[in-house]
Write an enzyme that holds these catalytic residues in place. Structure first.
Site, PDB file in Angstrom:
ATOM      1  N   CYS A 137       0.724  -1.313  -0.041  1.00 30.35           N
ATOM      2  CA  CYS A 137      -0.041   0.048   0.042  1.00 30.35           C
ATOM      3  C   CYS A 137       0.624   1.329  -0.002  1.00 30.35           C
ATOM      4  O   CYS A 137       0.500   2.254  -0.891  1.00 30.35           O
ATOM      5  CB  CYS A 137      -1.066  -0.017   1.155  1.00 30.35           C
ATOM      6  SG  CYS A 137      -0.533  -0.655   2.594  1.00 30.35           S
TER       7      CYS A 137
ATOM      8  N   ASP B  38      -2.943  -7.513  -4.619  1.00 28.39           N
ATOM      9  CA  ASP B  38      -3.311  -6.257  -3.887  1.00 28.39           C
ATOM     10  C   ASP B  38      -3.893  -5.127  -5.089  1.00 28.39           C
ATOM     11  O   ASP B  38      -3.489  -5.238  -6.035  1.00 28.39           O
ATOM     12  CB  ASP B  38      -2.083  -5.461  -3.350  1.00 28.39           C
ATOM     13  CG  ASP B  38      -2.216  -5.577  -1.892  1.00 28.39           C
ATOM     14  OD1 ASP B  38      -3.228  -5.855  -1.038  1.00 28.39           O
ATOM     15  OD2 ASP B  38      -1.070  -5.554  -1.162  1.00 28.39           O
TER      16      ASP B  38
ATOM     17  N   LYS C 125     -12.057  -3.659   8.536  1.00 29.55           N
ATOM     18  CA  LYS C 125     -11.816  -4.639   7.350  1.00 29.55           C
ATOM     19  C   LYS C 125     -13.477  -5.501   7.265  1.00 29.55           C
ATOM     20  O   LYS C 125     -14.187  -5.758   8.202  1.00 29.55           O
ATOM     21  CB  LYS C 125     -10.901  -5.833   7.176  1.00 29.55           C
ATOM     22  CG  LYS C 125      -9.483  -5.137   7.522  1.00 29.55           C
ATOM     23  CD  LYS C 125      -8.415  -6.301   7.542  1.00 29.55           C
ATOM     24  CE  LYS C 125      -8.739  -7.201   8.813  1.00 29.55           C
ATOM     25  NZ  LYS C 125      -7.644  -8.570   8.608  1.00 29.55           N
TER      26      LYS C 125
ATOM     27  N   GLN D  25       0.540 -11.022  -2.894  1.00 29.05           N
ATOM     28  CA  GLN D  25      -0.865 -10.611  -2.941  1.00 29.05           C
ATOM     29  C   GLN D  25      -1.317  -9.974  -3.893  1.00 29.05           C
ATOM     30  O   GLN D  25      -0.742  -9.364  -4.645  1.00 29.05           O
ATOM     31  CB  GLN D  25      -1.110  -9.562  -1.576  1.00 29.05           C
ATOM     32  CG  GLN D  25      -0.359 -10.105  -0.154  1.00 29.05           C
ATOM     33  CD  GLN D  25      -0.403  -9.123   0.737  1.00 29.05           C
ATOM     34  OE1 GLN D  25       0.176  -7.918   0.705  1.00 29.05           O
ATOM     35  NE2 GLN D  25      -1.021  -9.146   1.931  1.00 29.05           N
TER      36      GLN D  25
ATOM     37  N   HIS E  38      -8.370  -0.621   0.496  1.00 28.02           N
ATOM     38  CA  HIS E  38      -7.433  -1.737   0.288  1.00 28.02           C
ATOM     39  C   HIS E  38      -8.258  -2.962  -0.079  1.00 28.02           C
ATOM     40  O   HIS E  38      -9.290  -3.367   0.656  1.00 28.02           O
ATOM     41  CB  HIS E  38      -6.635  -2.005   1.336  1.00 28.02           C
ATOM     42  CG  HIS E  38      -5.941  -0.726   2.368  1.00 28.02           C
ATOM     43  ND1 HIS E  38      -4.666  -0.877   2.293  1.00 28.02           N
ATOM     44  CD2 HIS E  38      -6.620   0.312   2.639  1.00 28.02           C
ATOM     45  CE1 HIS E  38      -4.249   0.432   2.619  1.00 28.02           C
ATOM     46  NE2 HIS E  38      -5.266   0.949   2.972  1.00 28.02           N
TER      47      HIS E  38
ATOM     48  N   ARG F 239       7.759 -11.103   5.068  1.00 27.92           N
ATOM     49  CA  ARG F 239       7.561 -11.064   6.524  1.00 27.92           C
ATOM     50  C   ARG F 239       8.312 -12.375   7.244  1.00 27.92           C
ATOM     51  O   ARG F 239       8.229 -13.404   6.709  1.00 27.92           O
ATOM     52  CB  ARG F 239       5.981 -11.189   6.855  1.00 27.92           C
ATOM     53  CG  ARG F 239       5.325  -9.971   6.181  1.00 27.92           C
ATOM     54  CD  ARG F 239       3.905  -9.974   6.360  1.00 27.92           C
ATOM     55  NE  ARG F 239       3.208  -9.230   5.649  1.00 27.92           N
ATOM     56  CZ  ARG F 239       1.832  -8.871   5.549  1.00 27.92           C
ATOM     57  NH1 ARG F 239       1.068  -9.639   6.353  1.00 27.92           N
ATOM     58  NH2 ARG F 239       1.385  -7.984   4.703  1.00 27.92           N
TER      59      ARG F 239
ATOM     60  N   HIS G 299      -5.243  -0.970  -4.506  1.00 28.38           N
ATOM     61  CA  HIS G 299      -5.693   0.211  -3.620  1.00 28.38           C
ATOM     62  C   HIS G 299      -6.525   1.144  -4.511  1.00 28.38           C
ATOM     63  O   HIS G 299      -5.949   1.734  -5.364  1.00 28.38           O
ATOM     64  CB  HIS G 299      -4.269   0.834  -2.915  1.00 28.38           C
ATOM     65  CG  HIS G 299      -3.783  -0.189  -2.194  1.00 28.38           C
ATOM     66  ND1 HIS G 299      -2.881  -1.008  -2.812  1.00 28.38           N
ATOM     67  CD2 HIS G 299      -3.934  -0.409  -1.059  1.00 28.38           C
ATOM     68  CE1 HIS G 299      -2.530  -1.930  -1.637  1.00 28.38           C
ATOM     69  NE2 HIS G 299      -3.071  -1.503  -0.686  1.00 28.38           N
TER      70      HIS G 299
END
Length: 613
Positions: free
Chosen positions: A306, A355, A440, A353, A486, A335, A357
């Site tokens: 993000c 992802d 979320k 991911q 997100h 991670r 945004h």
């Protein structure tokens, strides 16, 4: 999906056995009592058989319970059997389970008297008073909040099982004592225990680590490192199919693809707040020298996408006419998960991911949020994961782990609540499950074994636009703050594939199978014809191949079955002469001899509809 045909010899009246429902502990007050009480019975049995064993914590978990012990010698399978036998004796004594309230001082005195240092630490963490203690008759006791059964005789020994022993650090801290954790399960009836064991065996059969190796999808290498999967050609093709599927859906819905680097200055994550919140979960800082390291200056592997997308948005002044702006990326993040928490593809250190945004005006938030939910529902349906529920993951107002104002949180949570109410979705609230920057909507999928997995998620964020000072030019010429959404319909691509392997037991639907069709020539005389048909299939985008091993037909079929190829086509002299194929599918069995043109049409149509042949 075409259903399996009923054999002429089978009875259409044959009834399937009634499915045994297995509630989770959190869904059943009686199971909470059973499992709390059983864990105490187990701990009492352990300390009777192993007097040097010290007890620590023993909570219920969703399918059972565990207790952690500090014991000089490791527990063995033989020990577990002995512990179970001792538990049966305790149960048969029908000992009353007595709740007692004591002062903190009295609890401390009693703990010191029996020399249980771990209990002293647990006592120090208990803030409420008075302290509650549960006794099993006058023979054993422990600190506990309950609930419990009234006496041990209410437990059914035939509905209890001790499952395994694992290592565990005290307080989950690698620098503290290593303990032994005994896992157990307890149910209301022996039938529930039998069903639970059946599902465990089925889970082993479906284990994605085992099937992934058998199907040649991915590997792990000690030289590369734990939690870092390597994808084989078939596995890479599977990933690409999922990526392409979602990319096509996103392009239809106005998403713009972007690509961002794998590392960035640590300052980026300081502004976003991720560094302050998740420093311990990131890979170590890459600093140029000791002075830079001391000042926390340098680069880190990215753990989220993000902040990068925020920079792309901020690279030029935006007008309200441009919004919503939807930036999408299959971005790999890293991670530093603890080694003991890694598990195949479902918990890794490097993962991709899906992802995106989305930057919207406040007025656009509701409609755009609904559009995202529609996309996630479409994805779930295409993957045949339709047994799901929605969790409204909100913040815990009593916690200090969140950033941003109460006003921003209230607005974001209200937007999510409005969306699920507008759609009439089955949902529940998960207080404390929010991301640190915003609430979320999480999609919790229940698989074929009734296990729950979090997949798609969509989040509303007023905080990162504030922290990065994002703006757009409003219709009246003023500068205003956008809202961020997100979203990740897949979540982690690695985790999704692990879940799909287990959900399908390796039997991927036709559109997703790395190899969709395999032609099985009876002899060398049919090889040219088989290759010719495969070429036609490939021209239509069908992933097909010829088995050129030269094995007998029975082995060719067995190998294709073992590799879970959706469509197998036997090619003999008759098929060559009539320009046909003898079709056998995993979902419908033998389909007989079918003209090549018809096979091609049916496969193409089934793939386009995300269906099977």
């Amino acid at each position: 999906m075409v259903q399996q045909q009923i054999s002429p010899n089978s009875s259409s009246q044959e009834e399937k056995p009634e499915k045994v429902y297995l509630p989770r502990t959190s869904e059943s007050e009686i199971l909470k009592k059973i499992r709390h009480t059983t864990s105490h019975v187990m701990a009492m049995a352990v300390q009777k058989l192993f007097p040097k064993a010290q007890v620590t914590i023993g909570p219920w978990i969703e399918n059972g319970f565990y207790y952690d012990f500090d014991n000089p010698e490791p527990f063995t399978d033989k020990d577990l059997k002995a512990i179970y036998k001792e538990m049966v004796k305790i149960i048969n004594q029908k000992l009353p389970v007595v709740r007692e309230q004591v002062s903190r001082e009295e609890a401390e005195r009693r703990i010191k008297e029996i020399k249980e240092p771990y209990k002293l630490e647990i006592l120090s963490d208990i803030k409420e008073e008075p302290i509650t203690v549960y006794h099993l008759g006058d023979k054993w006791w422990d600190l506990c909040a309950g609930p419990h059964m009234e006496n041990t005789g209410e437990l059914n020994p035939k509905a209890i099982d001790l499952e395994s022993v694992a290592g565990a650090y005290w307080r989950g801290d690698e620098t503290k004592a290593q303990l032994q954790r005994i896992y157990g399960t307890a149910w209301e009836t022996p039938e529930q225990l039998a069903e639970y064991k059946r599902r465990k065996e089925e889970a082993l059969r479906r284990d994605h680590r085992k099937l992934g190796k058998e199907l040649g999808l991915f590997i792990f290498s000690d030289l590369v490192g734990p939690g870092l999967p390597l994808w084989t050609p078939k596995g890479t093709l599977l990933r690409s199919l999922l990526e392409d599927f979602l990319k096509q859906e996103q392009l239809k819905r106005g998403y713009l693809p972007v690509v961002t680097p794998h590392i960035a200055r640590v300052d980026l994550f300081k502004v976003s707040g991720h560094w302050q919140k998740y420093k311990e979960d990131l890979f170590p800082l890459m600093a140029e020298d000791e002075e830079a390291a001391a000042h926390e200056q340098g680069f880190v592997l990215k753990a989220m996408n993000c902040p990068f997308h925020v920079q792309i948005y901020k690279s030029e002044l935006r007008s309200y006419r441009e919004l919503p702006i939807r930036l999408a990326e299959f971005g790999t993040v890293y991670r530093y998960e603890q080694s003991g928490e890694l598990g195949g593809l479902t918990r890794v250190r490097g993962f991709t991911q899906d992802d995106a945004h989305i930057f919207v005006t406040p007025e656009q938030l509701d409609s755009e949020f609904l559009n995202v939910v529609d996309l996630i529902l479409s994805v779930i349906k295409s993957l045949r994961l339709e047994n799901f529920k929605a969790r409204l993951s909100f913040r815990d107002p009593t916690s200090d782990k969140y950033i941003g104002s109460d006003e921003a949180w209230n607005k974001a949570e209200s937007a999510i609540r409005r969306a699920v109410e507008t759609l009439g979705m089955d949902h529940f609230e998960g207080i404390g499950e929010a991301a640190f920057y915003g609430p979320k909507l999480d999609f919790i999928v229940r698989d074929a074994l009734d296990r729950e997995w979090q997949l798609g998620t969509v989040q509303v964020d007023y905080n990162l636009p504030e922290r990065f000072d994002l703006e757009y030019v409003a219709e009246d010429g003023s500068r205003k703050r956008p809202v961020m959404i997100h979203r990740a319909p897949f979540g982690s691509l690695e985790r999704l594939i692990g879940i799909l392997i287990e959900e399908y037991a390796g039997d991927f639907p036709l559109w997703l199978a790395p190899v969709q069709a395999r032609l099985l020539p009876v002899g060398d005389a049919q090889l040219d014809y088989a290759a010719y048909v495969v070429a036609q299939m490939r021209d239509l985008g069908i992933r097909a191949e010829v088995d050129v091993s030269g094995d007998r037909l029975g082995k060719l079929i067995r190998n294709a079955e073992k590799e879970k190829i959706p469509v197998m086509a036997v090619v003999g002299a008759k098929e060559v002469e009539t320009n046909s194929l003898s079709i056998r599918t995993r979902t419908s069995g033998e389909l007989g001899t079918v003209a090549v043109s018809e096979v091609l049409d049916k496969m193409k149509q089934a793939i386009a509809n995300y269906d099977n042949l």
